[in-house]
Design a protein around this motif. Structure first.
Motif, short mmCIF file in Angstrom:
data_model
loop_
_atom_site.label_atom_id
_atom_site.label_comp_id
_atom_site.label_asym_id
_atom_site.label_seq_id
_atom_site.Cartn_x
_atom_site.Cartn_y
_atom_site.Cartn_z
N ASN A 144 0.84 -1.20 0.00
CA ASN A 144 0.00 0.00 0.00
C ASN A 144 0.88 1.25 0.00
O ASN A 144 1.70 1.42 0.90
CB ASN A 144 -0.89 -0.03 1.25
CG ASN A 144 -1.87 1.11 1.31
OD1 ASN A 144 -1.71 2.13 0.67
ND2 ASN A 144 -2.91 0.93 2.11
N PRO A 145 0.73 2.16 -0.97
CA PRO A 145 1.57 3.36 -1.00
C PRO A 145 1.35 4.29 0.17
O PRO A 145 2.17 5.19 0.41
CB PRO A 145 1.19 4.02 -2.33
CG PRO A 145 -0.17 3.50 -2.65
CD PRO A 145 -0.20 2.09 -2.11
N LYS A 146 0.27 4.09 0.93
CA LYS A 146 0.06 4.89 2.13
C LYS A 146 0.77 4.28 3.34
O LYS A 146 0.82 4.89 4.40
CB LYS A 146 -1.43 5.02 2.42
CG LYS A 146 -2.18 5.84 1.37
CD LYS A 146 -3.65 6.00 1.73
CE LYS A 146 -4.39 6.84 0.70
NZ LYS A 146 -5.84 7.00 1.03
N LYS A 149 7.01 3.77 1.37
CA LYS A 149 7.53 4.68 0.36
C LYS A 149 7.83 3.85 -0.89
O LYS A 149 8.96 3.44 -1.15
CB LYS A 149 8.80 5.37 0.86
CG LYS A 149 8.60 6.23 2.10
CD LYS A 149 7.91 7.54 1.77
CE LYS A 149 7.93 8.49 2.95
NZ LYS A 149 7.28 9.78 2.64
N VAL A 150 6.78 3.57 -1.67
CA VAL A 150 6.93 2.62 -2.77
C VAL A 150 7.82 3.15 -3.89
O VAL A 150 8.28 2.38 -4.74
CB VAL A 150 5.56 2.20 -3.35
CG1 VAL A 150 4.74 1.45 -2.30
CG2 VAL A 150 4.79 3.40 -3.88
N GLU A 151 8.06 4.47 -3.93
CA GLU A 151 8.91 5.03 -4.96
C GLU A 151 10.39 4.80 -4.66
O GLU A 151 11.25 5.05 -5.52
CB GLU A 151 8.64 6.52 -5.13
CG GLU A 151 9.12 7.41 -3.98
CD GLU A 151 8.16 7.49 -2.80
OE1 GLU A 151 8.37 8.35 -1.94
OE2 GLU A 151 7.20 6.69 -2.77
N HIS A 157 10.89 -4.14 1.11
CA HIS A 157 9.73 -4.23 0.22
C HIS A 157 9.73 -5.53 -0.57
O HIS A 157 8.67 -6.01 -1.00
CB HIS A 157 9.72 -3.07 -0.77
CG HIS A 157 9.51 -1.73 -0.14
ND1 HIS A 157 9.51 -0.57 -0.88
CD2 HIS A 157 9.28 -1.34 1.14
CE1 HIS A 157 9.29 0.47 -0.09
NE2 HIS A 157 9.17 0.02 1.15
N ASP A 180 -2.65 -4.05 -7.56
CA ASP A 180 -2.67 -3.13 -6.42
C ASP A 180 -3.91 -3.38 -5.57
O ASP A 180 -4.71 -4.28 -5.85
CB ASP A 180 -2.56 -1.68 -6.88
CG ASP A 180 -3.77 -1.20 -7.70
OD1 ASP A 180 -4.85 -1.83 -7.63
OD2 ASP A 180 -3.63 -0.17 -8.40
N LYS A 206 1.53 5.60 -12.34
CA LYS A 206 2.18 5.67 -11.03
C LYS A 206 1.12 5.64 -9.93
O LYS A 206 -0.01 6.05 -10.13
CB LYS A 206 3.00 6.96 -10.92
CG LYS A 206 4.18 7.03 -11.87
CD LYS A 206 4.91 8.35 -11.72
CE LYS A 206 6.07 8.44 -12.70
NZ LYS A 206 6.78 9.75 -12.60
N SER A 208 1.04 2.70 -7.16
CA SER A 208 1.54 1.57 -6.37
C SER A 208 2.81 0.97 -6.95
O SER A 208 3.35 0.03 -6.37
CB SER A 208 0.46 0.49 -6.27
OG SER A 208 -0.67 0.95 -5.56
#
Length: 234
Positions: A144-146, A149-151, A157, A180, A206, A208
């Motif tokens: 979950n990108p929330k 820090k998926v970037e 990860h 996602d 962009k 997830s």
């Protein structure tokens, strides 16, 4: 498979034999997956050994360290120079390059106090997913990108990637298609995804995904060749 008695790596400011390199078993990176890394390729060319998008990869490594609040002082130029020297010392051209930033001992859940740069290289002649086509939709979702820090390309990860990839292999497939949280296509277990339809390329938007450097290179090539592409959720 990755090193032998003669292999050399770079660790904490020094070139050393891979078999002699040591790390602290109380390190924050080992215990919590609190490390950042890159996966880079180099190739034998008519003009000598060339690293694919070296600056872009090392810029992203520095950005990942910054995003994860790790102290890190190496410049992109320094890391590129170190890597070419390392390839030369290991007599490699077609190689996989793994830079890794790890942190010092720290058992508290706080930002890193000191970091160490590791760069390893080994022979790699085969391409990702070469001659393999059997893909299944994974039961595991992208982080979950929330929540992450998926970037940033963070070691921890990739437990998600291991689970997805191994699930696919256990069921007789070669790779996993990972969705996602909304059920949209995100990535494979270790790469961005494109598909072609009607002469146009599509790739997940962009959100997830880790927007890869090879992904950006595909956009560059499409622009040069006049091939339309679109980033969208599907």
């Amino acid at each position: 498979m990755y090193y032998n008695d003669d292999s050399v790596l770079f660790f904490d400011g020094e070139y050393m034999k891979a078999k002699e390199a040591k790390t602290d078993l109380y390190g924050q990176s080992l215990h919590y997956g609190y490390a950042v890394f890159e996966g880079i390729k180099s190739y034998k060319t008519a003009n000598g050994t060339k690293i694919f998008k070296a600056e872009e990869h090392y810029d992203r490594l520095r950005k990942s360290a910054e995003t994860m609040m790790m102290p890190f002082d190496y410049s992109t130029e320094e890391m590129v120079e170190i890597t070419y020297k390392l390839l030369e010392q290991n007599n490699l051209s077609n190689a996989y390059i793994r830079p890794l930033v790890i942190c010092s001992p720290n058992m508290s859940l706080s930002k890193g106090q000191k970091s160490y740069l590791v760069i390893e290289v080994w022979n790699w002649d085969n391409g990702y997913m070469a001659n393999k086509m059997r893909i299944m939709t994974s039961s595991f979702e992208r982080p979950n990108p929330k929540a992450f820090k998926v970037e940033a390309k963070v070691s921890g990860h990739y437990v998600n990637s291991i689970l997805a990839c191994q699930e696919a292999k256990d069921k007789g497939f070669d790779e996993a298609l990972v969705l996602d949280a909304d059920g949209n296509v995100a990535e494979s277990s270790g790469a961005n995804i494109f598909f072609e339809k009607g002469g146009k390329l599509f790739t997940p938007a962009k959100g997830s995904i880790l927007p890869g450097i090879t992904r950006a290179t595909v956009f560059e090539i499409c622009n040069q060749l006049g091939i339309p592409y679109e980033e969208k959720f599907f």
